[in-house]
Motif scaffolding. Structure first.
Motif, PDB file in Angstrom:
ATOM      1  N   PRO A   6      -6.377   0.288  -7.237  1.00 40.01           N
ATOM      2  CA  PRO A   6      -5.727   1.120  -6.232  1.00 40.01           C
ATOM      3  C   PRO A   6      -6.275   2.538  -6.240  1.00 40.01           C
ATOM      4  CG  PRO A   6      -4.330   0.966  -8.166  1.00 40.01           C
ATOM      5  CD  PRO A   6      -5.562   0.158  -8.461  1.00 40.01           C
ATOM      6  N   THR A   7      -6.422   3.118  -5.058  1.00 37.73           N
ATOM      7  CA  THR A   7      -6.955   4.470  -4.909  1.00 37.73           C
ATOM      8  C   THR A   7      -6.067   5.254  -3.955  1.00 37.73           C
ATOM      9  OG1 THR A   7      -9.236   3.719  -5.264  1.00 37.73           O
ATOM     10  CG2 THR A   7      -8.938   5.835  -4.150  1.00 37.73           C
ATOM     11  N   ARG A   8      -5.606   6.418  -4.374  1.00 41.02           N
ATOM     12  CA  ARG A   8      -4.797   7.262  -3.494  1.00 41.02           C
ATOM     13  C   ARG A   8      -5.631   7.717  -2.304  1.00 41.02           C
ATOM     14  NH1 ARG A   8      -0.039   9.912  -5.379  1.00 41.02           N
ATOM     15  NH2 ARG A   8      -0.022  10.871  -3.306  1.00 41.02           N
ATOM     16  N   SER A  67       0.823  -1.205   0.000  1.00 37.62           N
ATOM     17  CA  SER A  67       0.000   0.000   0.000  1.00 37.62           C
ATOM     18  C   SER A  67       0.858   1.256   0.000  1.00 37.62           C
ATOM     19  CB  SER A  67      -0.934   0.001   1.220  1.00 37.62           C
ATOM     20  OG  SER A  67      -0.186   0.018   2.429  1.00 37.62           O
ATOM     21  N   GLU A  81      -3.137   5.327 -10.242  1.00 37.84           N
ATOM     22  CA  GLU A  81      -4.403   5.675  -9.611  1.00 37.84           C
ATOM     23  C   GLU A  81      -5.604   5.207 -10.418  1.00 37.84           C
ATOM     24  OE1 GLU A  81      -7.434   7.628  -7.348  1.00 37.84           O
ATOM     25  OE2 GLU A  81      -5.355   7.246  -6.831  1.00 37.84           O
ATOM     26  N   MET A 109      -7.169  -0.064  -1.414  1.00 37.63           N
ATOM     27  CA  MET A 109      -7.421  -0.992  -2.512  1.00 37.63           C
ATOM     28  C   MET A 109      -8.812  -1.595  -2.420  1.00 37.63           C
ATOM     29  SD  MET A 109      -3.751  -2.919  -2.516  1.00 37.63           S
ATOM     30  CE  MET A 109      -2.288  -1.919  -2.172  1.00 37.63           C
ATOM     31  N   TYR A 152      -1.859   3.968  -1.103  1.00 38.12           N
ATOM     32  CA  TYR A 152      -3.036   3.466  -1.810  1.00 38.12           C
ATOM     33  C   TYR A 152      -3.897   2.603  -0.889  1.00 38.12           C
ATOM     34  CZ  TYR A 152      -0.731   5.038  -6.025  1.00 38.12           C
ATOM     35  OH  TYR A 152      -0.120   5.823  -6.979  1.00 38.12           O
ATOM     36  N   TRP A 185       1.780   1.056  -8.997  1.00 39.14           N
ATOM     37  CA  TRP A 185       0.358   1.371  -9.089  1.00 39.14           C
ATOM     38  C   TRP A 185       0.129   2.636  -9.908  1.00 39.14           C
ATOM     39  CZ3 TRP A 185      -1.871  -2.762  -7.576  1.00 39.14           C
ATOM     40  CH2 TRP A 185      -1.539  -3.429  -6.400  1.00 39.14           C
TER      41      TRP A 185
END
Length: 253
Positions: free
Chosen positions: A136-138, A58, A123, A148, A146, A121
């Motif tokens: 994955p998301t900031r 992450s 975004e 997830m 990230y 990753w």
């Protein structure tokens, strides 16, 4: 998808738990380890061959990645060394970060590409890891971090907050998840905690309610934070099932 908790102690390894690490398994497929903090390699040996796991990170804080130098040694020097490289997914700089920690010489970087196939990753860009789809998301945490959203072949969803402060992004990634694995590093005292760093039990429960998740699993609770207090805070905000990620616990998504 089955989640086995290898470690869940927040910020540092604890007296009864490794730092962050979770084994994700789907029958018939190569397992994935989500985060690889101190103590995770030892815990992994109890349940699976370390030569045969994909790894995803992450972020690059020590408590989430710094047992990877040990996995590098395992894969290079085990009497039956690994025959193929395994994927390693993480933020930008993952290879240099792990290579610096692995080098025996100060100021130098070990080339880890003999052992790991390193990917970064992007975004919101889905990644297929065997049967799992990872988006994955900031989230709101220094450095590049990230959360997830992980979907299995049956459409079941595990949402992982990563380390984060309260933000819209973590609510969105957890939307309608079957299991929300969410950090809760301290009790709720906004005037006493640095802003924009971690979640309290109150905030974890509030996010779970906003996102409409089915169940909440609290994790990343440091040794100095009361687990009971964090659970009580989350329970006051979220009416669904709540559990705590403890080493060895298994959750079917």
């Amino acid at each position: 998808m089955r989640v086995t908790v290898l470690g869940s102690s927040g910020s540092v390894i604890g007296p009864e738990s490794a730092a962050s690490g979770y084994l994700l398994t789907v029958d018939g497929h190569q397992p994935v380890v989500l985060d690889f903090g101190p103590g995770v390699l030892g815990a992994l040996q109890r349940v699976h061959d370390p030569n045969d796991v994909t790894v995803m990170l992450s972020h690059l804080h020590a408590d989430h990645c710094l047992d990877l130098p040990g996995l590098l040694v395992w894969r290079r020097y085990h009497p039956v060394p690994a025959s193929v490289r395994v994927p390693l997914w993480g933020p930008q700089g993952t290879g240099a970060r792990i290579g610096a920690a692995s080098s025996e010489y100060a100021g130098q970087i070990d080339d880890i590409t003999d052992t790991f196939d390193v990917h970064h990753w992007a975004e919101g860009e889905p990644v297929e890891l065997g049967p799992l789809t990872v988006v994955p998301t900031r989230v709101a945490h220094p450095p590049e971090t990230y959360g997830m959203r992980i979907t299995d072949p049956d459409g079941r969803v595990l949402a992982f907050s990563g380390d984060t402060a309260e933000c819209d992004a973590v609510v969105d990634l957890a939307r309608d998840a079957d299991v929300f694995l969410c950090e809760a590093s301290w009790t709720h005292a906004p005037d006493e905690r640095p802003p924009g760093l971690h979640l309290s039990g109150t905030e974890a429960g509030r996010i779970a309610t906003k996102a409409g998740v089915w169940s909440l699993v609290l994790t990343h609770i440091p040794p100095w934070t009361s687990v009971d207090d964090v659970v009580a805070e989350a329970t006051a905000e979220f009416a669904g099932p709540i559990d705590v990620a403890r080493p060895g616990r298994v959750f079917d998504v």
